[in-house]
Design a protein around this motif. Sequence first.
Motif, PDB file in Angstrom:
ATOM      1  N   PHE A 188       0.848  -1.189   0.000  1.00 61.06           N
ATOM      2  CA  PHE A 188       0.000   0.000   0.000  1.00 61.06           C
ATOM      3  C   PHE A 188       0.885   1.241   0.000  1.00 61.06           C
ATOM      4  O   PHE A 188       1.948   1.262   0.627  1.00 61.06           O
ATOM      5  CB  PHE A 188      -0.920   0.017   1.231  1.00 61.06           C
ATOM      6  CG  PHE A 188      -1.976  -1.070   1.195  1.00 61.06           C
ATOM      7  CD1 PHE A 188      -2.632  -1.370   0.021  1.00 61.06           C
ATOM      8  CD2 PHE A 188      -2.304  -1.772   2.347  1.00 61.06           C
ATOM      9  CE1 PHE A 188      -3.608  -2.351  -0.017  1.00 61.06           C
ATOM     10  CE2 PHE A 188      -3.270  -2.747   2.317  1.00 61.06           C
ATOM     11  CZ  PHE A 188      -3.924  -3.046   1.134  1.00 61.06           C
ATOM     12  N   ARG A 189       0.398   2.278  -0.692  1.00 63.14           N
ATOM     13  CA  ARG A 189       1.167   3.522  -0.726  1.00 63.14           C
ATOM     14  C   ARG A 189       1.065   4.253   0.597  1.00 63.14           C
ATOM     15  O   ARG A 189       2.050   4.832   1.068  1.00 63.14           O
ATOM     16  CB  ARG A 189       0.670   4.415  -1.866  1.00 63.14           C
ATOM     17  CG  ARG A 189       1.399   5.757  -1.951  1.00 63.14           C
ATOM     18  CD  ARG A 189       0.948   6.556  -3.151  1.00 63.14           C
ATOM     19  NE  ARG A 189       1.257   5.837  -4.402  1.00 63.14           N
ATOM     20  CZ  ARG A 189       0.977   6.316  -5.616  1.00 63.14           C
ATOM     21  NH1 ARG A 189       0.354   7.484  -5.735  1.00 63.14           N
ATOM     22  NH2 ARG A 189       1.284   5.620  -6.689  1.00 63.14           N
ATOM     23  N   PHE A 190      -0.111   4.249   1.187  1.00 67.98           N
ATOM     24  CA  PHE A 190      -0.307   4.932   2.462  1.00 67.98           C
ATOM     25  C   PHE A 190      -0.638   3.898   3.531  1.00 67.98           C
ATOM     26  O   PHE A 190      -1.566   3.107   3.374  1.00 67.98           O
ATOM     27  CB  PHE A 190      -1.439   5.967   2.358  1.00 67.98           C
ATOM     28  CG  PHE A 190      -1.185   7.013   1.317  1.00 67.98           C
ATOM     29  CD1 PHE A 190      -0.295   8.052   1.559  1.00 67.98           C
ATOM     30  CD2 PHE A 190      -1.831   6.948   0.081  1.00 67.98           C
ATOM     31  CE1 PHE A 190      -0.061   9.015   0.583  1.00 67.98           C
ATOM     32  CE2 PHE A 190      -1.597   7.903  -0.881  1.00 67.98           C
ATOM     33  CZ  PHE A 190      -0.711   8.933  -0.638  1.00 67.98           C
ATOM     34  N   MET A 191       0.123   3.912   4.598  1.00 69.86           N
ATOM     35  CA  MET A 191      -0.075   2.978   5.707  1.00 69.86           C
ATOM     36  C   MET A 191       0.350   3.675   6.991  1.00 69.86           C
ATOM     37  O   MET A 191       1.390   4.357   7.007  1.00 69.86           O
ATOM     38  CB  MET A 191       0.751   1.707   5.500  1.00 69.86           C
ATOM     39  CG  MET A 191       0.533   0.636   6.560  1.00 69.86           C
ATOM     40  SD  MET A 191       1.463  -0.868   6.197  1.00 69.86           S
ATOM     41  CE  MET A 191       0.598  -1.429   4.730  1.00 69.86           C
ATOM     42  N   PRO A 192      -0.445   3.557   8.069  1.00 68.51           N
ATOM     43  CA  PRO A 192      -0.096   4.236   9.329  1.00 68.51           C
ATOM     44  C   PRO A 192       1.288   3.823   9.820  1.00 68.51           C
ATOM     45  O   PRO A 192       1.605   2.635   9.897  1.00 68.51           O
ATOM     46  CB  PRO A 192      -1.191   3.774  10.293  1.00 68.51           C
ATOM     47  CG  PRO A 192      -2.335   3.397   9.413  1.00 68.51           C
ATOM     48  CD  PRO A 192      -1.725   2.856   8.157  1.00 68.51           C
ATOM     49  N   GLY A 193       2.077   4.829  10.131  1.00 65.02           N
ATOM     50  CA  GLY A 193       3.406   4.578  10.670  1.00 65.02           C
ATOM     51  C   GLY A 193       4.440   4.213   9.641  1.00 65.02           C
ATOM     52  O   GLY A 193       5.578   3.879  10.002  1.00 65.02           O
TER      53      GLY A 193
END
Length: 224
Positions: A188-193
């Motif tokens: 994923f391009r955006f992931m928490p942390g």
Amino acid sequence: MPRRPSLRSAIAGVVLSGSEVCVLLPAELAGQFRELVGRCREPESLLREFFLAVVESSFKSLTMIEEELDSIESLLARGHVVRQASIVRVVSNSRTLRRCLSELRYVINASLNRLGRHRISKVVEGLRDDVERLYTVLEHVRDRVALILPLIASYDAERLNRIVTKLTIVSVIFLPLTLIASIYGMNFRFMPGLNDPYAFYITMAVMAAISAALLTYFKVKKWF
């Protein structure tokens, strides 16, 4: 446990004809009885010594079987692994000795019928009593073997259960760790942390805490 040899049986015969005694032996036993025949001056002595030698050999064989059975029981008492071949050898030796004792009892009874009130009949009767005692002890050996067989199977099942339990515990510990690693392995391009410089250390700390918690739980439950 030292390996003991298996028992081997041999066929021998006794022929009573009037005042003569003829002992028929296979070639492998002729040398052992040559000295015995040399010191026997009378037919009765030869018959007595022959039966005594056979009974003594049976006692030695039974002693060997009991010693091996004692070794097996001692290993089981200490929780050691006992191979199936050991108990199978005891069963085979017991069966061989039982067959030999059956033949010996038949020969002794036939000799007593032939001797009648002969002076040597008392000695042969005593040997018959020895054979009966051998039979009794051999029956006890068979009872011990019958008790040991399910005990060995129970120990094998318990050892297998312990191995499966340990493998299951390892699998359960790594299951949440594998889940976390799988989540952070997604593309994923955006992931928490994902851009946090401390995310890796935090994740490793969480995984270590989960492992420690599971190990503590299993230890408290005494599952290993």
